[in-house]
Motif scaffolding. Structure first.
Motif, mmCIF file in Angstrom:
data_model
loop_
_atom_site.group_PDB
_atom_site.id
_atom_site.type_symbol
_atom_site.label_atom_id
_atom_site.label_comp_id
_atom_site.label_asym_id
_atom_site.label_seq_id
_atom_site.Cartn_x
_atom_site.Cartn_y
_atom_site.Cartn_z
ATOM 1 N N PRO A 190 0.847 -1.157 0.108
ATOM 2 C CA PRO A 190 -0.123 0.067 0.055
ATOM 3 C C PRO A 190 0.703 1.194 -0.015
ATOM 4 N N TRP A 191 1.825 1.410 0.741
ATOM 5 C CA TRP A 191 2.853 2.440 0.834
ATOM 6 C C TRP A 191 3.735 2.554 -0.381
ATOM 7 N N ALA A 192 4.079 1.350 -0.870
ATOM 8 C CA ALA A 192 4.918 1.468 -2.130
ATOM 9 C C ALA A 192 3.939 1.911 -3.327
ATOM 10 N N TRP A 193 2.688 1.652 -3.380
ATOM 11 C CA TRP A 193 1.615 2.014 -4.283
ATOM 12 C C TRP A 193 1.730 3.666 -4.407
ATOM 13 N N ILE A 194 1.385 4.086 -3.288
ATOM 14 C CA ILE A 194 1.139 5.389 -2.843
ATOM 15 C C ILE A 194 2.492 6.298 -3.411
ATOM 16 N N GLY A 195 3.593 5.732 -3.165
ATOM 17 C CA GLY A 195 4.891 6.329 -3.378
ATOM 18 C C GLY A 195 5.109 6.308 -5.005
ATOM 19 N N SER A 196 4.937 5.206 -5.665
ATOM 20 C CA SER A 196 4.937 4.966 -7.000
ATOM 21 C C SER A 196 4.226 6.089 -7.704
ATOM 22 N N LEU A 197 3.084 6.779 -7.288
ATOM 23 C CA LEU A 197 2.201 7.609 -7.939
ATOM 24 C C LEU A 197 3.226 8.829 -8.086
ATOM 25 N N PHE A 198 4.087 9.286 -7.057
ATOM 26 C CA PHE A 198 4.964 10.321 -6.996
ATOM 27 C C PHE A 198 6.268 10.255 -7.467
ATOM 28 N N SER A 199 6.674 8.906 -7.574
ATOM 29 C CA SER A 199 8.127 8.824 -7.957
ATOM 30 C C SER A 199 8.445 7.640 -8.890
ATOM 31 N N PRO A 200 9.069 7.818 -10.313
ATOM 32 C CA PRO A 200 9.417 6.771 -11.139
ATOM 33 C C PRO A 200 10.250 5.816 -10.491
ATOM 34 N N ASP A 201 10.879 6.073 -9.362
ATOM 35 C CA ASP A 201 12.203 4.970 -8.852
ATOM 36 C C ASP A 201 11.455 3.958 -7.864
ATOM 37 N N ILE A 202 10.385 4.168 -7.385
ATOM 38 C CA ILE A 202 9.685 3.289 -6.564
ATOM 39 C C ILE A 202 8.673 2.412 -7.337
ATOM 40 N N ALA A 203 9.100 0.967 -6.931
ATOM 41 C CA ALA A 203 8.145 -0.005 -7.836
ATOM 42 C C ALA A 203 7.312 -0.935 -6.619
ATOM 43 N N VAL A 204 6.388 -1.395 -6.956
ATOM 44 C CA VAL A 204 5.782 -2.181 -6.097
ATOM 45 C C VAL A 204 5.955 -3.696 -6.396
#
Length: 99
Positions: free
Chosen positions: A50-64
């Motif tokens: 859940p937290w990675a998904w939210i982060g991936s919305l704002f940063s292309p470096d975060i993957a779920v």
């Protein structure tokens, strides 16, 4: 269990088996070695989904989801992490009040 419920469960299982027979994974997505994420990393990635998904919305470096991974064991760990540790089974198990 009543007969109609048994038939519905059997039909749902048959449909799931039929649909899963069509699933495949490209070879580039599966790897081997000590540095390739396996079950335990899948479990962790499922838990923080859940937290990675939210982060991936704002940063292309975060993957779920890690690619490449070990395949089935990573997927199983990810599934367990999302459903059990991530609260998926918790929300489904709440008792509903009868009125």
């Amino acid at each position: 269990m009543s007969r109609p419920a048994t038939v519905r469960i059997g039909a749902a299982c048959a449909l799931a088996l039929l649909v899963s027979a069509c699933a495949s994974q490209i070879d580039a997505g599966v790897g081997a070695g000590a540095d390739v994420p396996g079950f335990w990393w899948g479990l962790w990635h499922g838990f923080v989904f859940p937290w990675a998904w939210i982060g991936s919305l704002f940063s292309p470096d975060i993957a779920v989801y890690a690619v490449p991974n070990t395949g089935g064991w990573y997927d199983f760990g990810f599934f367990v992490g999302v459903t059990v540790l991530g609260g998926g089974s918790f929300f489904g198990s709440k008792k509903r009040g009868s009125g």
